[in-house]
Design a protein around this motif. Sequence first.
Motif, PDB file in Angstrom:
ATOM      1  N   SER A   3       0.835  -1.212   0.000  1.00 33.52           N
ATOM      2  CA  SER A   3       0.000   0.000   0.000  1.00 33.52           C
ATOM      3  C   SER A   3       0.861   1.250   0.000  1.00 33.52           C
ATOM      4  O   SER A   3       1.792   1.373   0.805  1.00 33.52           O
ATOM      5  N   ASP A  94      -0.480  -2.515  -4.759  1.00 32.77           N
ATOM      6  CA  ASP A  94      -1.836  -3.032  -4.872  1.00 32.77           C
ATOM      7  C   ASP A  94      -2.876  -1.936  -4.712  1.00 32.77           C
ATOM      8  O   ASP A  94      -3.953  -1.994  -5.306  1.00 32.77           O
ATOM      9  N   GLN A  95      -2.550  -0.948  -3.882  1.00 32.43           N
ATOM     10  CA  GLN A  95      -3.539   0.097  -3.615  1.00 32.43           C
ATOM     11  C   GLN A  95      -2.844   1.384  -3.185  1.00 32.43           C
ATOM     12  O   GLN A  95      -1.718   1.376  -2.674  1.00 32.43           O
ATOM     13  N   ALA A 114      -7.808   8.501  -9.930  1.00 33.25           N
ATOM     14  CA  ALA A 114      -8.543   7.236  -9.847  1.00 33.25           C
ATOM     15  C   ALA A 114      -8.649   6.584 -11.227  1.00 33.25           C
ATOM     16  O   ALA A 114      -8.504   5.365 -11.364  1.00 33.25           O
ATOM     17  N   GLY A 118      -6.943   3.111 -12.100  1.00 32.51           N
ATOM     18  CA  GLY A 118      -7.852   2.053 -12.515  1.00 32.51           C
ATOM     19  C   GLY A 118      -7.393   1.367 -13.791  1.00 32.51           C
ATOM     20  O   GLY A 118      -7.553   0.153 -13.955  1.00 32.51           O
ATOM     21  N   GLY A 121      -5.058  -1.225 -12.916  1.00 36.12           N
ATOM     22  CA  GLY A 121      -5.537  -2.245 -12.009  1.00 36.12           C
ATOM     23  C   GLY A 121      -5.197  -2.002 -10.549  1.00 36.12           C
ATOM     24  O   GLY A 121      -5.236  -2.936  -9.735  1.00 36.12           O
ATOM     25  N   THR A 122      -4.866  -0.743 -10.206  1.00 34.96           N
ATOM     26  CA  THR A 122      -4.519  -0.386  -8.825  1.00 34.96           C
ATOM     27  C   THR A 122      -5.724   0.273  -8.165  1.00 34.96           C
ATOM     28  O   THR A 122      -6.354   1.171  -8.740  1.00 34.96           O
ATOM     29  N   THR A 123      -6.033  -0.155  -6.971  1.00 30.97           N
ATOM     30  CA  THR A 123      -7.160   0.402  -6.233  1.00 30.97           C
ATOM     31  C   THR A 123      -6.776   1.749  -5.631  1.00 30.97           C
ATOM     32  O   THR A 123      -5.683   1.914  -5.088  1.00 30.97           O
ATOM     33  N   PHE A 124      -7.691   2.714  -5.727  1.00 34.68           N
ATOM     34  CA  PHE A 124      -7.511   4.024  -5.091  1.00 34.68           C
ATOM     35  C   PHE A 124      -8.647   4.201  -4.104  1.00 34.68           C
ATOM     36  O   PHE A 124      -9.812   4.273  -4.490  1.00 34.68           O
ATOM     37  N   ARG A 125      -8.312   4.260  -2.809  1.00 35.00           N
ATOM     38  CA  ARG A 125      -9.338   4.355  -1.773  1.00 35.00           C
ATOM     39  C   ARG A 125      -9.163   5.645  -0.992  1.00 35.00           C
ATOM     40  O   ARG A 125      -8.055   5.967  -0.538  1.00 35.00           O
TER      41      ARG A 125
END
Length: 466
Positions: A3, A94-95, A114, A118, A121-125
């Motif tokens: 992360s 991963d994120q 984002a 995206g 393939g990487t998550t943005f939270r």
Amino acid sequence: MRSIVWFRGKDLRVADHGPLAEAAAGGEVIPLFVLDPYFFAPERARKLPHRMQFLLDALRSLEANLAHLGSRLLVVPGRSVDVVPRLARQWQSDQVLAHRWVEPFGRERDRRIAEALGREGTTFRLFEGETLLPPGSVRTGQGGMFRVFTPFGRACAARLPADPPLAAPRALPPLPGDVTADTVPVPDPADLGLEVNPQLQAGGERAGRARLAAFLDGPLACYGGDRDRMDLPGTSRLSADLKFGTLSVRQVWQAVHDQGGPGAGPYLNELLWREFSHHLLWEWPALLERPFRPAFGGFPWREDAADFEAWAEGRTGYPVVDAAARQLRAEGFVHNRARMVAASFLAKHLMQDWRLGEAHYLRWLTDGDWAQNNAGWQWSAGCGCDAQPWFRIFNPVAQGQRFDPDGAYVKRWVPELAECPAAFLHEPWKAPRALRARLDYPEPIVDHALARERFLATAKAHLAQA
């Protein structure tokens, strides 16, 4: 799980930091701060010197705290919309975890990032943390945003989560061995063309905790009455800590709530006003450009550069107004009561566009926050949401006599009046002629009664046609 924890200038702490806590619980942690030229280009930084000085203090504190926990803050220059996706790809993350911003330009930045993440393939939270509750989550029974503070405050207080603020991690894993980047040191003010102002508050998590402890042990008990006294240290002085997130608003709320006492309720209500301003800007992003009340569109503000300069430099002839102007430039802070008086004077006595004052304050305030600064100026001008009525005009003399009765505030910032007797301190133009000659203080640039009538007549005519 690898992360990236993206610290973004409003969350410069390790305690009660949702992204950091989640990343630490899940595996590898890469702390990142991006020196975006939007703020850190020297020509931009010089336009907000006090905020940048506090921010650099806070960054150095964050860097030290992360090192103490076993990690390292990676400081990378470049545009966030380019740097974050590039590093996420390079580091095979991963994120990316970060705190949400309410400002429209921050939301657009996050939308673009984002999309870029995206595609990889990487998550943005995005985590909540700038406010007590997620912006847009406190609604009326009909599902809309509140337009009046009191019912909003009640609804917000009733929904506050019972969970305590998150503790700082006991330790963090070291940076993964394959993580490299063209990092730079946290800049010194001189690197950005800034001259250090020794009168500013020190930034950083430790300094913020010390200010909170001092407030709890002292001014909080009498906050309900003393907060309006310009001559007393009756406020928390936590506004810059909340702006930059060296303390979270949840930490401050919980500490004040637990301390209790007669001052706790009034102070928590002020935190709800802060909440209101952020939810308003989330709901209506255009507030940074235009008045909340459409009837004030096209208002016939006066354009008078000399009057504005006199107000900005503290030469209006009204002591409280001038003291506020000089405190702003010297300390990067203005007492809230003085802010209201000064803002009312610019918008109503001088009939200058409130947006000029908003921009001036945002430049010099250490605690300059877009949502709060905008809400405060629109409130003072009478054109905001749940604002003071447009026909209410602060009398700067009466305000000074009531909230600076011995003149300590005025004498600190307007030393020309140090020898002025208390009877004339807030209206020195009434002092004997010989005394006025010694004071070297300007005559009022407007007459209060005449200026009041001018604004009332102008506003009445304009609003009748709107």
